[in-house]
Design a protein around this motif. Structure first.
Motif, short mmCIF file in Angstrom:
data_model
loop_
_atom_site.label_atom_id
_atom_site.label_comp_id
_atom_site.label_asym_id
_atom_site.label_seq_id
_atom_site.Cartn_x
_atom_site.Cartn_y
_atom_site.Cartn_z
N ILE A 173 -12.86 -0.56 0.85
CA ILE A 173 -12.39 -1.06 -0.45
C ILE A 173 -13.00 -0.25 -1.59
O ILE A 173 -12.32 0.10 -2.57
CB ILE A 173 -12.74 -2.56 -0.58
CG1 ILE A 173 -11.88 -3.38 0.39
CG2 ILE A 173 -12.52 -3.04 -2.01
CD1 ILE A 173 -12.25 -4.84 0.45
N PHE A 233 -11.96 3.90 -1.31
CA PHE A 233 -10.53 4.17 -1.49
C PHE A 233 -9.93 3.35 -2.64
O PHE A 233 -8.71 3.32 -2.79
CB PHE A 233 -9.78 3.88 -0.19
CG PHE A 233 -10.09 4.85 0.92
CD1 PHE A 233 -9.35 6.01 1.07
CD2 PHE A 233 -11.13 4.60 1.80
CE1 PHE A 233 -9.65 6.91 2.08
CE2 PHE A 233 -11.44 5.49 2.81
CZ PHE A 233 -10.69 6.66 2.96
N SER A 234 -10.79 2.73 -3.42
CA SER A 234 -10.36 1.94 -4.60
C SER A 234 -9.20 1.01 -4.25
O SER A 234 -8.17 0.94 -4.93
CB SER A 234 -9.94 2.89 -5.73
OG SER A 234 -11.00 3.74 -6.10
N ILE A 235 -9.38 0.29 -3.17
CA ILE A 235 -8.31 -0.59 -2.69
C ILE A 235 -8.36 -1.92 -3.44
O ILE A 235 -9.42 -2.54 -3.57
CB ILE A 235 -8.46 -0.83 -1.18
CG1 ILE A 235 -8.27 0.48 -0.42
CG2 ILE A 235 -7.45 -1.87 -0.70
CD1 ILE A 235 -8.50 0.35 1.07
N ALA A 254 -4.17 1.76 -3.90
CA ALA A 254 -5.28 2.51 -3.29
C ALA A 254 -5.26 3.93 -3.84
O ALA A 254 -4.22 4.42 -4.29
CB ALA A 254 -5.16 2.51 -1.76
N LEU A 278 -1.61 5.87 3.31
CA LEU A 278 -2.56 5.09 4.11
C LEU A 278 -2.28 5.24 5.60
O LEU A 278 -3.19 5.09 6.42
CB LEU A 278 -2.48 3.61 3.71
CG LEU A 278 -2.95 3.24 2.30
CD1 LEU A 278 -2.78 1.75 2.07
CD2 LEU A 278 -4.40 3.65 2.08
N GLY A 317 0.81 -1.21 0.00
CA GLY A 317 0.00 0.00 0.00
C GLY A 317 0.84 1.26 0.00
O GLY A 317 1.99 1.26 0.46
N ILE A 353 -1.91 -5.08 0.30
CA ILE A 353 -2.61 -4.00 -0.42
C ILE A 353 -1.80 -3.67 -1.66
O ILE A 353 -0.68 -3.17 -1.59
CB ILE A 353 -2.75 -2.76 0.49
CG1 ILE A 353 -3.53 -3.13 1.75
CG2 ILE A 353 -3.46 -1.64 -0.26
CD1 ILE A 353 -3.61 -2.00 2.76
#
Length: 628
Positions: free
Chosen positions: A453, A456-458, A615, A424, A420, A612
């Motif tokens: 999800i 935050f377009s994870i 994001a 974050l 990620g 991740i």
């Protein structure tokens, strides 16, 4: 820590001593067999002193964690005992309570003192060998290369005929490729030493210049066959390996006794090769006696000579004893299976003992979502944050990072998150989410997962990694527990449902109980001045879950303690300290051992990790955070 290290060393020494005793019994049973078999057994007993079963178990655990092996039927208890801690009493954990002072480790001075004594002895042994090797090297260095002459012609003739070597052995002793064996180099020395082979990887034959005039060609041939047998058997390599064992275990008399047995059997093995090659026994015995008479001293250190071991006994054996019989095919298979079992059992036991971490991460059901939700970045710069679950149908987060929210949403520890972008952790957000009606308790976190999800377009995935973890075990070898850990009867509820794990039993409604359980699993049970005090009732699995949030690693329960317990654990939170003497407490590791009689052992194991991949920042919704 000191006591644990001493136990490991003690276990290993007992294992090696027992293994050597078993080898001694087997060797006695094989007196009529070839000396090379007995030499191999003594060499195995020697190597065992530097290869603990625990190392093979760790190797098996490494393989098991890498390949995610699962052995459904672990080794029997007595096998696990023999390969892990065979002579430290492993009594079933008794539920008797002892004062915490008796569970403390020995003085911290003991282990450093023992290490200093061992190091001094090891250095003395190595220094003595370094002096001997230097002298031997000087003798070999001063010797003259000898490529032609009577002795070289005899040596090449013996090499060509193979001496005592079989065709298979001749094909194996070669210079790196199939074909003719590499000729053994010869050096003539003016020193009054006995003949011997010096070197491990490129051995040379040291031959005293004055000796040839007193020996016939046949006698020289028998000596060369003896020395070529040393080369074929790699006796110098075996001797160097045992010298290393002696340096490490210099304090153990059995190691030195094994060294004498190795010399006896290797010389007898070479004697048998000479007799087996068809040489006259009397002539060979006379050549040994003449060699001994013409040599003022023993062969240089780190050389395999011809007059080693008990010469009188060797001559008696050469003249009268029959040649040792080969092992039959059944015996050879039995020995191979026995050695393979000795190595395989601890490896398999280690693989079977790899912590099988149950699945802790499941991706959310996308159908479970909030009816309405708003997200807005918080630019206040305030250090504080909060996230609370309301009355089972809404969530409010203030000034919280996305990673903190993910940790609230997924029931896993912080070390199980990876990847990620950096924001974050640094950027903060306000979130309000509501459901249309009251929903089951377990669905709230799933809905928060979907919200994070989506907004935050994870993109994420779950993978298993081999990570450092802790195993929660009983600290004392006799299984006794600390004064603050008590077995507790399980009290069923009024409707006859099984009793649950709970914290400070009684007086909590469902929401309060869930909050306390969540705080316990996260290791958040705090007092003033940096001290945490946890009073709880539950299984060791629950205690391991609580410790995972404090120790910084996943903790698995390996105490083998069944049932439920009441415990009180008071410790100083990591990174905090106090000047108030009345508020001081030991660190977590010390508190566990002193108060509960448990400890955390560092190990590695397969751990599920939420990775991740990417994001993105969300668009701010136009809303105002409700007043606190």
């Amino acid at each position: 820590m000191a006591m644990s290290s001493l136990h490991l060393v003690s276990d290993h020494l007992w294992q090696s001593t027992l293994f050597a005793a078993v080898v001694a019994v087997v060797v006695a049973m094989l007196r009529g067999k070839r000396a090379s078999v007995r030499h191999a057994l003594w060499l195995a007993a020697s190597i065992k002193f530097v290869v603990p079963f625990a190392a093979l178990t760790v190797f098996g655990a490494f393989i098991g964690s890498r390949l995610s092996l699962h052995v459904p039927e672990p080794a029997p208890d007595f096998v696990q005992t023999m390969t892990s801690a065979p002579f430290v009493p492993q009594i079933a954990p008794a539920l008797s309570i002892v004062p915490s002072s008796t569970a403390t480790a020995p003085s911290s001075v003991l282990l450093p003192a023992l290490i200093a004594i061992w190091s001094a002895g090891c250095l003395i042994v190595l220094a003595a060998w370094a002096v001997r090797w230097t002298r031997a090297y000087r003798v070999a260095r001063s010797a003259t290369s000898y490529d032609t002459g009577r002795e070289v012609a005899i040596l090449r003739r013996v090499e060509a005929s193979g001496g005592s070597l079989s065709p298979v052995a001749r094909s194996l002793r070669r210079g790196g490729s199939l074909g003719r064996p590499r000729p053994l180099a010869m050096r003539l020395s003016d020193a009054t030493i006995e003949p011997g082979v010096f070197g491990i990887w490129r051995p040379v034959l040291l031959w005293p210049r004055a000796m040839s005039a007193h020996l016939s060609d046949d006698q020289i041939e028998t000596i060369f066959i003896h020395e070529l047998s040393h080369v074929r058997r790699r006796d110098n390599l075996a001797a160097a390996a045992h010298l290393l064992v002696q340096a490490i275990c210099w304090f153990h008399p059995l190691v030195w006794w094994i060294g004498a047995r190795l010399i006896d059997e290797r010389e007898r093995a070479c004697d048998e090769d000479v007799v087996r090659a068809g040489r006259d026994r009397r002539g060979y015995a006379e050549s040994l006696l003449k060699t001994c008479q013409l040599s003022v001293g023993a062969p240089p250190a780190f050389t395999a000579g011809v007059t080693g071991s008990d010469l009188k006994r060797r001559l008696t054996t050469i003249m009268a004893a029959p040649i040792g019989a080969r092992l039959g095919i059944v015996a050879r298979i039995a020995f191979a299976l026995a050695m393979a079992t000795i190595v395989a059992v601890p490896v398999i036991n280690g693989a079977a003992g790899v912590p099988q971490i149950s699945s802790t991460i499941t991706l959310p059901d996308p159908s479970k979502t909030f009816e309405a939700a708003s997200v807005r970045q918080n630019m206040s710069g305030d250090p504080g944050s909060s996230c609370c679950f309301g009355d089972s149908h809404h969530v409010t987060a203030r000034n919280a990072s996305v990673r903190a929210l993910l940790m609230q949403a997924f029931p896993i520890q912080s070390m199980q998150f990876a990847g990620g972008p950096g924001w974050l952790d640094t950027d903060r957000f306000d979130i309000v989410a509501k459901a249309g009606a009251e929903i089951p308790d377990g669905d709230v976190k799933v809905m928060l997962q979907n919200l994070l999800i989506e907004r935050f377009s994870i993109k994420l995935h779950v993978e298993t990694r081999n990570l450092p973890i802790y195993a929660l075990v009983v600290a004392r070898a006799d299984g006794q527990l600390g004064a603050d850990l008590h077995i507790a009867p399980c009290e069923s509820s009024s409707n006859d449902q099984p009793c649950d794990e709970h914290v400070v039993p009684g007086g909590l409604n469902r929401a309060g109980r869930e909050e306390m359980l969540a705080r316990l699993a996260g290791g958040i049970s705090r007092g003033g001045s940096g001290v945490s005090t946890t009073r709880a009732h539950g299984t060791m699995r629950l205690l391991a879950s609580m410790l995972s949030g404090v120790a910084g690693r996943l903790v698995i329960d390996r105490t083998n303690l069944d049932g439920r317990f009441d415990w009180t654990l008071r410790y100083m939170r990591p990174g905090e300290m106090t000047t108030d003497a009345t508020q001081r407490a030991p660190d977590l590791f010390t508190a566990l051992q002193e108060q509960l009689g448990l400890k955390l052992e560092a190990t590695r194991g397969p751990v599920e990790v939420l990775v991740i991949d990417s994001a993105q920042h969300p668009k701010n919704d136009d809303f105002e955070m409700p007043a606190q």
